[in-house]
Design a protein around this motif. Structure first.
Motif, PDB file in Angstrom:
ATOM      1  N   UNK A  75       0.876  -1.163   0.000  1.00  0.00           N
ATOM      2  CA  UNK A  75       0.000   0.000   0.000  1.00  0.00           C
ATOM      3  C   UNK A  75       0.911   1.209   0.000  1.00  0.00           C
ATOM      4  N   UNK A  76       0.972   1.852  -1.122  1.00  0.00           N
ATOM      5  CA  UNK A  76       1.925   2.949  -1.250  1.00  0.00           C
ATOM      6  C   UNK A  76       1.267   4.268  -0.936  1.00  0.00           C
ATOM      7  N   UNK A  77       2.066   5.134  -0.308  1.00  0.00           N
ATOM      8  CA  UNK A  77       1.549   6.468  -0.058  1.00  0.00           C
ATOM      9  C   UNK A  77       1.517   7.223  -1.376  1.00  0.00           C
ATOM     10  N   UNK A  79       3.035   9.876  -2.284  1.00  0.00           N
ATOM     11  CA  UNK A  79       4.381  10.213  -2.763  1.00  0.00           C
ATOM     12  C   UNK A  79       5.038   9.000  -3.391  1.00  0.00           C
ATOM     13  N   UNK A  80       4.820   7.868  -2.745  1.00  0.00           N
ATOM     14  CA  UNK A  80       5.458   6.653  -3.239  1.00  0.00           C
ATOM     15  C   UNK A  80       4.926   6.305  -4.620  1.00  0.00           C
ATOM     16  N   UNK A  83       6.666   8.368  -7.010  1.00  0.00           N
ATOM     17  CA  UNK A  83       8.035   7.931  -7.243  1.00  0.00           C
ATOM     18  C   UNK A  83       8.081   6.752  -8.202  1.00  0.00           C
ATOM     19  N   UNK A  84       7.008   5.997  -8.211  1.00  0.00           N
ATOM     20  CA  UNK A  84       6.950   4.842  -9.086  1.00  0.00           C
ATOM     21  C   UNK A  84       7.101   5.235 -10.539  1.00  0.00           C
ATOM     22  N   UNK A  86       8.899   7.756 -11.694  1.00  0.00           N
ATOM     23  CA  UNK A  86      10.123   8.462 -12.007  1.00  0.00           C
ATOM     24  C   UNK A  86      10.859   7.768 -13.139  1.00  0.00           C
ATOM     25  N   UNK A  87      11.525   8.538 -13.974  1.00  0.00           N
ATOM     26  CA  UNK A  87      12.313   7.905 -15.033  1.00  0.00           C
ATOM     27  C   UNK A  87      13.585   7.304 -14.438  1.00  0.00           C
ATOM     28  N   UNK A  88      14.100   6.330 -15.133  1.00  0.00           N
ATOM     29  CA  UNK A  88      15.314   5.695 -14.642  1.00  0.00           C
ATOM     30  C   UNK A  88      16.506   6.601 -14.897  1.00  0.00           C
ATOM     31  N   UNK A  89      17.501   6.512 -14.043  1.00  0.00           N
ATOM     32  CA  UNK A  89      18.679   7.348 -14.221  1.00  0.00           C
ATOM     33  C   UNK A  89      19.929   6.533 -13.910  1.00  0.00           C
ATOM     34  N   UNK A  90      21.042   7.136 -14.199  1.00  0.00           N
ATOM     35  CA  UNK A  90      22.310   6.457 -13.927  1.00  0.00           C
ATOM     36  C   UNK A  90      22.447   5.238 -14.819  1.00  0.00           C
ATOM     37  N   UNK A  92      20.765   2.674 -14.829  1.00  0.00           N
ATOM     38  CA  UNK A  92      19.530   1.953 -15.112  1.00  0.00           C
ATOM     39  C   UNK A  92      18.840   2.477 -16.352  1.00  0.00           C
TER      40      UNK A  92
END
Lengths: 295, 326
Positions: A75-77, A79-80, A83-84, A86-90, A92
């Protein structure tokens, strides 16, 4: 380097795969069928079918089958949940289907409870005791394949080497008699030399079979009972061809039971009748047929 | 349970940290790149590139916007969690071993190792909201312990700093003056290097794990020893469940025991203990090397362990974990 195939307009773009370079594959992507994703079905199986050119320039079809499994309810808040997405970075950024960075373990791992709670000290003793218990709990159990007795000896050191594997479900003592081996040769797991086999006669009787069926089991023997004692006890009933007392290799004490083989069945029967319940050296003996089927 | 294996690091793991919401897991390893994963399915979100040495530690702010990492390359870096961009770099004269955000994320405590002539120290730095205003200056520098300080965390309400390290002594310092307020008793304390420290969810007690094969539970205000948990292996990582009264210890293997022990793969385990009874509840096997990092999800329903083998194993508990009775 060699982009000859596509550059020259007069030449048909005949693809000679032998001439293709790695550089060329970029140009030829249009030849590849598009990537297919067959979404998770009711079992959660998802298939991704990609087409690529491999090093030799061959068209290859790569099918990746994954099972999408629900492991837990998250059960995600709010904000969570953001965040799901979000684009991948680095590192990934280049998401490879075949990269296999995250895998579900194929093994089921359990929270292994320590050794039987009964064997542990109840009070919370610090260090010393609990450590010893832990240490013991961690030791590998010695299981003997022949008699099924645990924690005492390995198979090669089994005192009942010549016995067949446990036939009945006796908790403490092996229920087999030495005679069972000769009768049911198929149940044997270890080689037993003729001299050691059940029924190796001493009195010179020919009827080994009969002897083996006249086996009497004596239980609840005292610790220092030995073969001569049993012989002395049972001899009055008739000719005894063999006696055996199970002895603990480490301590040298009797395990509390033994076998007596009579030459005659009637003698065996009389011994059973008379000695069952007989008090011998501070213990009440239990005397019975070694195998359930006596006829 | 079916653990999720995450092999994103090429080198041994050093630290694991969940964010406050429990949906992100940050992992630090000796391979210079801290990584962030989604805590539910283990999918990798991104990596933070920039460090030049093993990353020993990290912490994330409460709103999950800032990540701070300490590394052996003598820097501590501030990152934007979402994009992976570096916001600021603190330079030190020696490797940074431990970082911790204060409540409110306005301050951070950083420990540095002894290196050449430098003695180990605990630094307190102010963290600005806006990275452009960030300065290098320290609010406070505490020196005193000999030997590496492996962990330093903030005490309740940021009034104190708790430190533990190679000298096996746990100390409480005043965070404004830098004076040492309390020291753990030599007799009852650890006998060897303290490798790890974990605070309880409410901060009233904390757990230290040491190479002397034990972990100890202490009261935060008075530094009295409450409980001791004994194992057979040196303890590298400790964690406390925020939901149940469980304590988890992860360890390694004594160098002397390496040649004589059974090398069945996957034998290294994270041991669960009942916090109050000090008794072992069980172990979760699977790692191929000593466990170096442990972390519980703030919701208490899952935990992860990082090992010398470079794997992070994420475990979601089965329903019967919550019904364990001794």
């Amino acid at each position: 380097m060699a982009t000859g195939a596509t550059q020259n307009p007069t030449q048909q773009t005949k693809l000679r795969w032998g001439e293709l370079d790695e550089d060329d594959t970029g140009d030829l992507d249009f030849l590849l069928p598009p990537k297919q994703v067959i979404g998770p079905d009711e079992n959660g199986i998802k298939k991704v079918i990609e087409y690529k050119f491999n090093d030799e320039g061959n068209k290859v079809k790569i099918t990746t089958t994954t099972r999408v499994r629900k492991l837990a309810n998250a059960r995600l808040s709010k904000r969570a949940v953001e965040r799901r997405s979000w684009p991948k970075f680095g590192d990934a950024v280049r998401e490879d289907v075949g990269s296999r960075l995250t895998m579900v373990s194929t093994e089921e791992i359990l929270l292994e409870r320590p050794r039987a709670p009964g064997s542990k000290v109840e009070e919370t003793k610090v260090s010393g005791d609990s450590l010893a218990q832990l240490g013991k709990g961690g030791a590998v159990l010695m299981v003997c394949r022949t008699c099924g007795k645990k924690g005492d000896h390995w198979t090669s050191r089994c005192p009942y080497k010549d016995l067949a594997p446990q036939a009945e479900g006796f908790l403490d003592k092996p229920a087999v008699s030495e005679t069972a081996t000769a009768a049911t040769g198929s149940g044997k797991s270890t080689y037993v030399p003729p001299g050691m086999r059940a029924g190796a006669e001493r009195s010179g009787t020919d009827m080994r079979r009969r002897n083996d069926e006249n086996s009497v089991r004596v239980t609840n023997l005292s610790e220092d009972t030995r073969e001569p004692d049993l012989l002395e006890l049972f001899r009055p009933f008739g000719a005894v061809s063999r006696v055996y007392v199970a002895v603990d290799q480490k301590t040298g004490m009797s395990r509390g039971f033994g076998f007596v083989n009579f030459v005659n069945k009637e003698d065996a029967q009389r011994a059973i009748n008379k000695l069952n319940g007989y008090g011998y050296d501070n213990l009440i003996l239990r005397v019975e047929w070694a195998t359930p089927r006596t006829n | 349970m079916r653990p999720i294996l995450m092999k994103g690091h090429e080198r041994p793991l050093t630290f694991l940290k969940y964010n406050r919401d429990g949906d992100l897991l940050f992992s630090c390893a000796k391979d210079h790149t801290p990584t962030v994963w989604f805590a539910d399915n283990g999918e990798r979100l991104g990596t933070y590139r920039g460090h030049n040495g093993a990353v020993w530690t990290c912490d994330v702010s409460r709103d999950s916007s800032r990540l701070i990492t300490g590394s052996a390359d003598q820097t501590v870096k501030l990152w934007n969690v979402q994009t992976g961009a570096q916001l600021y770099t603190f330079n030190f004269g020696s490797p940074a071993r431990s970082v911790d955000f204060a409540v409110g994320d306005k301050l951070a405590v950083i420990t540095t190792d002894p290196f050449m002539e430098l003695t180990p120290a605990i630094h307190v730095k102010r963290i600005a909201r806006d990275p452009n205003e960030q300065t290098e200056e320290s609010v406070l520098v505490i020196k005193g312990p000999q030997g590496r300080i492996n962990r330093a965390v903030w005490g309740p309400l940021n009034k104190t700093i708790i430190s533990a390290g190679e000298d096996a002594v746990t100390r409480i310092w005043d965070s404004e003056t830098g004076k040492m307020l309390r020291e753990s008793d030599k007799e009852s304390g650890h006998k060897k290097t303290i490798t790890s420290l974990a605070k309880s969810a409410d901060g009233s007690h904390f757990l230290t794990g040491s190479l002397d094969k034990s972990a100890k539970l202490w009261d935060t205000r008075t530094l009295t020893l409450i409980k001791t948990y004994v194992t057979e292996r040196p303890v590298n990582a400790v964690a406390m469940s925020p939901l149940l009264d469980h304590v988890v210890l992860g360890g390694g293997q004594d160098a002397s025991a390496v040649t004589t022990t059974d090398h069945r793969a996957g034998k290294f385990e994270a041991k669960f203990y009942d916090k109050i009874l000090q008794e072992e509840i069980g172990g979760v096997k699977g790692h191929f090397g000593p466990i170096n990092a442990l972390a519980f999800n703030p919701d208490g329903k899952s935990f992860s362990s990082g090992g010398e083998d470079g794997y992070v194993r994420l475990h979601h508990f089965d329903p019967d974990y919550f019904n364990i009775k001794i």
